[in-house]
Design an enzyme around this catalytic site. Structure first.
Site, PDB file in Angstrom:
ATOM      1  N   GLU A  30       0.709  -1.207  -0.437  1.00  0.00           N
ATOM      2  CA  GLU A  30       0.404  -0.406  -0.025  1.00  0.00           C
ATOM      3  C   GLU A  30       1.082   0.935   0.103  1.00  0.00           C
ATOM      4  OE1 GLU A  30      -3.786   1.329   2.293  1.00  0.00           O
ATOM      5  OE2 GLU A  30      -2.594   0.583   3.515  1.00  0.00           O
ATOM      6  N   LYS A  59     -10.157   0.536  -2.109  1.00  0.00           N
ATOM      7  CA  LYS A  59      -9.948  -0.039  -0.801  1.00  0.00           C
ATOM      8  C   LYS A  59     -11.599   0.525  -0.544  1.00  0.00           C
ATOM      9  CE  LYS A  59      -7.717   0.549   3.115  1.00  0.00           C
ATOM     10  NZ  LYS A  59      -6.724   1.129   3.986  1.00  0.00           N
ATOM     11  N   CYS A  65      -4.959  -3.454   3.182  1.00  0.00           N
ATOM     12  CA  CYS A  65      -4.395  -2.909   4.844  1.00  0.00           C
ATOM     13  C   CYS A  65      -5.846  -3.111   5.297  1.00  0.00           C
ATOM     14  CB  CYS A  65      -4.173  -1.622   4.658  1.00  0.00           C
ATOM     15  SG  CYS A  65      -2.993  -1.156   6.168  1.00  0.00           S
TER      16      CYS A  65
END
Length: 271
Positions: A40, A113, A158
């Site tokens: 990321e 995301k 993440c």
């Protein structure tokens, strides 16, 4: 199939980060990796959240996207571009986006995301929702390895790691490999990173490959690192602590099939 998780300690300058990423991708390709996954924010870790706005790109064009396409094409490997800031219709927002490029340099998948990190312990404070616009849909793509075996790959980023329902959606779609490019903070990573990665592997009977930011950054942040590959039984096959590097390991279709046959938990789901 050999895969590689690229660990970085990205700084505030995009071009410097791209040069560092290229060196690590070349190392992964030389090792025989067919798939390399960047962390990321591989392209930039800014001083402020709003720094992302200056580097955002429209879909299909931009310095970062051209970099990823050229690297995949010239190295003849699949590359998953960690995340990069992508334009939205709002002038003060970005999407935190993963792009997948095949060895021809074609972008074959995009994932925005979904879950946006929020953490405040009185000393550290993060609120991605101030700048980032959340995505909505889980995304998988199919990768045919050089031996002809097809792998279905589920994308995540993440903070998504804390939401098992996303990974269950990938499992329902037949995912064999789950990718988790990340920039976990040192605080949360030390407490939860490995246990969450291993849990996602075990409960979905899938490989998990998690490239991470790992170290002290120019902007003052410290990330946890510990990029790793976990097998469907929850065994950590390879990892690296802090610092830039390449974590490689092999995926075995036979091992995946054996684990799923011996413990057919996915077939026992009722929800």
């Amino acid at each position: 199939m050999k895969v590689a998780a690229i660990q970085m300690v990205s700084g505030t300058q995009r071009d410097d980060n791209l040069r560092a990423a290229r060196i690590l991708l070349e190392q992964a390709a030389r090792s025989g990796a067919e798939l390399a996954v960047l962390p990321e924010y591989f392209c930039m870790m800014g001083h402020r959240d709003t720094d992302k706005l200056a580097w955002r790109e429209p879909e299909g064009d931009g310095v970062i996207q051209r970099f990823l396409a050229d690297a995949a094409r010239s190295l003849q490997i699949w590359i998953v571009g960690g995340t990069l800031p992508m334009q939205t219709t709002a002038p003060d927002r970005v999407r935190n986006t993963t792009l997948v490029f095949d060895p021809a340099g074609t972008c074959v998948a995009r994932y925005d995301k979904i879950h946006l990190f929020c953490f405040d312990n009185g000393q550290e404070s993060y609120h991605e929702g101030r700048i980032i616009e959340a995505g909505h849909l889980p995304v998988q793509f199919d990768l045919t390895a050089r031996d002809g075996h097809r792998w279905r790959v589920g994308l995540s980023v993440c903070y998504d790691l804390r939401f098992p329902e996303l990974y269950r959606a990938h499992a329902r779609a037949g995912a064999d490999l789950l990718l988790v490019p990340s920039a976990f903070t040192h605080t949360t990573g030390e407490a939860h990173w490995e246990v969450l990665l291993r849990a996602r592997a075990v409960e979905n009977l899938a490989y998990v490959l998690a490239p991470a930011q790992g170290g002290h950054h120019e902007n003052g942040r410290r990330t946890w690192g510990h990029s790793m590959l976990v097998d469907p039984w929850g065994t950590v096959l390879a990892q690296q602590g802090e610092g830039a590097g390449v974590v490689t390991g092999d995926l075995s279709a036979e091992h995946l099939r054996n684990v799923r046959t011996q413990l057919p938990a996915l077939a026992h789901r009722v929800l």
